[in-house]
Design a protein around this motif. Structure first.
Motif, short mmCIF file in Angstrom:
data_model
loop_
_atom_site.label_atom_id
_atom_site.label_comp_id
_atom_site.label_asym_id
_atom_site.label_seq_id
_atom_site.Cartn_x
_atom_site.Cartn_y
_atom_site.Cartn_z
N ILE A 6 -0.18 3.19 4.94
CA ILE A 6 -0.51 1.78 5.19
C ILE A 6 0.74 1.00 5.57
N ARG A 7 1.84 1.21 4.84
CA ARG A 7 3.08 0.48 5.14
C ARG A 7 3.58 0.79 6.54
N GLY A 9 0.83 -1.21 0.00
CA GLY A 9 0.00 0.00 0.00
C GLY A 9 0.85 1.24 0.00
N ALA A 47 -2.48 -5.24 4.41
CA ALA A 47 -2.95 -3.85 4.25
C ALA A 47 -4.33 -3.65 4.85
#
Length: 116
Positions: free
Chosen positions: A56-57, A52, A90
């Protein structure tokens, strides 16, 4: 998780990838490498752009670090761990992430104490 408990250098990552063992489930790949001289576990995280965007990461990495912080006393301290997050992470919340990581760590036989 303190900075001394993190794997940062590419050579250290490559060492774990080449000499270590790997196990996986749908969400994570865990590489482990025994380091008998080591007194504390170290972890390295790999979350690619396929998972992502940056938000997100970073969220996935926070969830993984928090899980390791909570499980630290139950894990083998003389191992280096490299966690590779796959795309399904994710959409997972913290509890799903923790459950999935516990599952894959049990497969890797990384626990020194029994976990429910």
């Amino acid at each position: 998780m303190n900075k001394r408990n993190r794997i940062k250098k590419n050579e250290e990552f490559q060492d774990v990838f080449k000499k270590g063992n790997s196990v996986a489930n749908r969400q994570f790949v865990v590489y482990t490498l025994a380091k008998p001289e080591q007194s504390e576990l170290r972890i390295g995280l790999s979350v690619s752009k396929k998972v992502g965007n940056a938000v997100i990461r970073n969220q996935v990495k926070r969830y993984i670090r928090q899980t390791f912080t909570e499980l630290k006393d139950d894990l083998n301290q003389q191992l280096d761990y490299v966690i590779v997050a796959r795309q399904p992470t994710a959409t997972m919340d913290f509890h799903e992430t923790k459950k999935s990581l516990i599952h894959v760590l049990k497969i890797a036989k990384a626990f020194v104490r029994k976990i429910n």
